[in-house]
Design an enzyme around this catalytic site. Structure first.
Site, mmCIF file in Angstrom:
data_model
loop_
_atom_site.group_PDB
_atom_site.id
_atom_site.type_symbol
_atom_site.label_atom_id
_atom_site.label_comp_id
_atom_site.label_asym_id
_atom_site.label_seq_id
_atom_site.Cartn_x
_atom_site.Cartn_y
_atom_site.Cartn_z
ATOM 1 N N SER A 147 71.698 -11.039 96.425
ATOM 2 C CA SER A 147 70.543 -10.973 97.328
ATOM 3 C C SER A 147 70.596 -12.096 98.345
ATOM 4 O O SER A 147 71.254 -13.126 98.115
ATOM 5 C CB SER A 147 69.258 -11.130 96.500
ATOM 6 O OG SER A 147 68.122 -11.155 97.325
ATOM 7 N N TYR A 160 63.271 -14.886 90.522
ATOM 8 C CA TYR A 160 64.228 -13.882 91.025
ATOM 9 C C TYR A 160 65.386 -14.588 91.726
ATOM 10 O O TYR A 160 66.561 -14.268 91.494
ATOM 11 C CB TYR A 160 63.486 -12.944 91.987
ATOM 12 C CG TYR A 160 64.347 -11.903 92.677
ATOM 13 C CD1 TYR A 160 64.678 -10.705 92.051
ATOM 14 C CD2 TYR A 160 64.806 -12.107 93.981
ATOM 15 C CE1 TYR A 160 65.442 -9.741 92.693
ATOM 16 C CE2 TYR A 160 65.579 -11.152 94.636
ATOM 17 C CZ TYR A 160 65.891 -9.972 93.987
ATOM 18 O OH TYR A 160 66.657 -9.025 94.627
HETATM 19 N N1 LIG Z 1 65.312 -3.997 98.302
HETATM 20 C C1 LIG Z 1 65.658 -5.187 98.731
HETATM 21 O O1 LIG Z 1 65.106 -5.698 99.715
HETATM 22 C C2 LIG Z 1 66.761 -5.972 98.041
HETATM 23 C C3 LIG Z 1 67.201 -7.131 98.665
HETATM 24 C C4 LIG Z 1 68.220 -7.878 98.075
HETATM 25 C C5 LIG Z 1 68.767 -7.442 96.885
HETATM 26 N N2 LIG Z 1 68.309 -6.319 96.288
HETATM 27 C C6 LIG Z 1 68.941 -5.932 95.026
HETATM 28 O O2 LIG Z 1 69.501 -4.647 95.184
HETATM 29 C C7 LIG Z 1 69.557 -3.993 93.900
HETATM 30 C C8 LIG Z 1 68.932 -2.613 94.019
HETATM 31 O O3 LIG Z 1 67.562 -2.792 94.375
HETATM 32 P P1 LIG Z 1 66.694 -1.669 95.110
HETATM 33 O O4 LIG Z 1 65.996 -2.344 96.215
HETATM 34 O O5 LIG Z 1 67.492 -0.468 95.342
HETATM 35 O O6 LIG Z 1 65.605 -1.451 93.957
HETATM 36 P P2 LIG Z 1 64.989 -0.115 93.332
HETATM 37 O O7 LIG Z 1 63.860 -0.573 92.485
HETATM 38 O O8 LIG Z 1 64.740 0.862 94.409
HETATM 39 O O9 LIG Z 1 66.185 0.421 92.431
HETATM 40 C C9 LIG Z 1 66.616 -0.289 91.298
HETATM 41 C C10 LIG Z 1 67.139 0.688 90.261
HETATM 42 O O10 LIG Z 1 67.516 -0.074 89.101
HETATM 43 C C11 LIG Z 1 67.051 0.615 87.951
HETATM 44 N N3 LIG Z 1 66.878 -0.299 86.816
HETATM 45 C C12 LIG Z 1 65.871 -1.184 86.599
HETATM 46 N N4 LIG Z 1 66.049 -1.800 85.422
HETATM 47 C C13 LIG Z 1 67.185 -1.308 84.877
HETATM 48 C C14 LIG Z 1 67.889 -1.543 83.671
HETATM 49 N N5 LIG Z 1 67.432 -2.403 82.753
HETATM 50 N N6 LIG Z 1 69.041 -0.858 83.446
HETATM 51 C C15 LIG Z 1 69.494 0.031 84.357
HETATM 52 N N7 LIG Z 1 68.868 0.318 85.508
HETATM 53 C C16 LIG Z 1 67.722 -0.353 85.773
HETATM 54 C C17 LIG Z 1 65.734 1.261 88.388
HETATM 55 O O11 LIG Z 1 65.363 2.323 87.531
HETATM 56 C C18 LIG Z 1 66.069 1.694 89.813
HETATM 57 O O12 LIG Z 1 66.593 3.008 89.866
HETATM 58 C C19 LIG Z 1 68.853 -4.930 92.932
HETATM 59 O O13 LIG Z 1 69.806 -5.692 92.234
HETATM 60 C C20 LIG Z 1 68.011 -5.806 93.840
HETATM 61 O O14 LIG Z 1 67.723 -7.044 93.246
HETATM 62 C C21 LIG Z 1 67.313 -5.562 96.838
#
Ligand SMILES: NC(=O)c1ccc[n+]([C@@H]2O[C@H](COP(=O)([O-])OP(=O)(O)OC[C@H]3O[C@@H](n4cnc5c(N)ncnc54)[C@H](O)[C@@H]3O)[C@@H](O)[C@H]2O)c1
Length: 264
Positions: A147, A160
């Site tokens: 991230s 986080y």
């Molecule tokens: N959205 C943002 O702005 C952003 C920014 C930087 C990093 N990220 C990172 O990107 C990645 C994806 O995030 P996103 O924004 O798509 O979030 P999201 O919530 O849309 O998707 C996350 C997915 O992970 C799954 N998940 C949660 N806990 C789990 C577990 N214990 N085992 C397996 N699957 C699990 C959820 O069911 C979901 O489908 C994450 O690692 C997040 O930290 C997101």
């Protein structure tokens, strides 16, 4: 051959596991890989979500339930994929969660929840994939989703941030250990990406900062030199590149995909 064709040719026929693949960034990565000829196992804590996403990608892809915090669940799921395909070549450790709170109010539960999924999940999935790549002498590729908050401490997200800084430390150490075997390990560092996670964060942040959700989103855009909210596809393109032979001399990197929010 154009650059795009070259990446597709590199990836054609590879087999990938994507964790957290039911939606958001994980689903966009899975879709992009599949468009480059990669067979994808979409895993998620939500079996329904993973199965629907795999069906949406079309024939040859698998949807299965894996809870990345649980060693037995990861081991069983990865074995299932090995049994179905005879192995795999790429791991995208993308599953992640967030909660928002002021550090002074942060609870043990929030700390553990974030570290269990974001950090322990990367440890377990990366370890089992590393064992598989070493045992099969496969020069596999691992990409972890870290991230922007892995590069700069983010207010209201200290727990986080800490869990994602840890992902980069792990990525660098593993990359050094596995480099002699030709296995590459990198991370992507997305910024403000439009997903379910962002919708939840905008709601929490507006409450914690006394702003409207629209003002929070405007704040994200104003921090972004490229001037818009990031899309999951913006991240997916970079992950595809990191998986391909075009990135063959890159390992141990945390690549910023933030529209310029963080430059360093
Ligand atoms: N959205 C943002 O702005 C952003 C920014 C930087 C990093 N990220 C990172 O990107 C990645 C994806 O995030 P996103 O924004 O798509 O979030 P999201 O919530 O849309 O998707 C996350 C997915 O992970 C799954 N998940 C949660 N806990 C789990 C577990 N214990 N085992 C397996 N699957 C699990 C959820 O069911 C979901 O489908 C994450 O690692 C997040 O930290 C997101």
């Amino acid at each position: 051959m154009t650059g795009r064709d070259r990446i597709a040719a590199d990836l054609e026929g590879k087999r990938a596991i994507v964790t957290g693949g039911a939606g958001g960034i994980g689903l966009a990565i899975a879709r992009s890989l599949s468009l480059h000829g990669v067979q994808v196992a979409l895993s998620d804590i939500s079996l329904k979500g993973a199965t629907a996403a795999a069906a949406d990608l079309g024939e040859g892809h698998i949807g299965l339930e894996i809870d990345v915090t649980n060693r037995d669940s990861v081991a069983t799921g990865f074995q299932q994929i090995e049994a179905a395909w005879g192995g795999y070549d790429l791991l995208i450790a993308n599953a992640g969660v967030s909660t928002m709170n002021r550090t002074v109010d942060l609870t043990d539960e929030e700390w553990d929840f974030n570290f269990n999924v974001n950090t322990r999940g990367v440890f377990l999935t990366n370890q089992l994939a590393s064992r598989h790549f070493l045992a099969t002498r496969n020069k596999g590729v691992i990409v972890n989703t870290a991230s922007l908050a892995a590069k700069v401490g983010a207010p209201l997200l200290a727990h986080y941030s800490a869990s994602k800084f840890a992902v980069l430390g792990w990525t660098q150490a593993l990359a050094r250990e596995l480099a002699p075997d030709g296995i590459r390990v990198n991370a992507v560092c997305p910024g403000f990406v439009k997903t379910g996670m962002q919708s939840r964060e905008v709601e929490w942040e507006s409450q914690l900062r006394g702003l409207t959700p629209e003002q929070v989103l405007e704040d994200y855009v104003s921090q972004t030199p490229l001037g818009r909210i990031e899309t999951p596809e913006d991240v997916a393109g970079v992950v595809v590149f990191l998986c391909s032979d075009a990135a063959r001399f890159m390992t141990g990197q945390g690549i910023n995909v933030t529209g310029g929010v963080y430059m360093g």
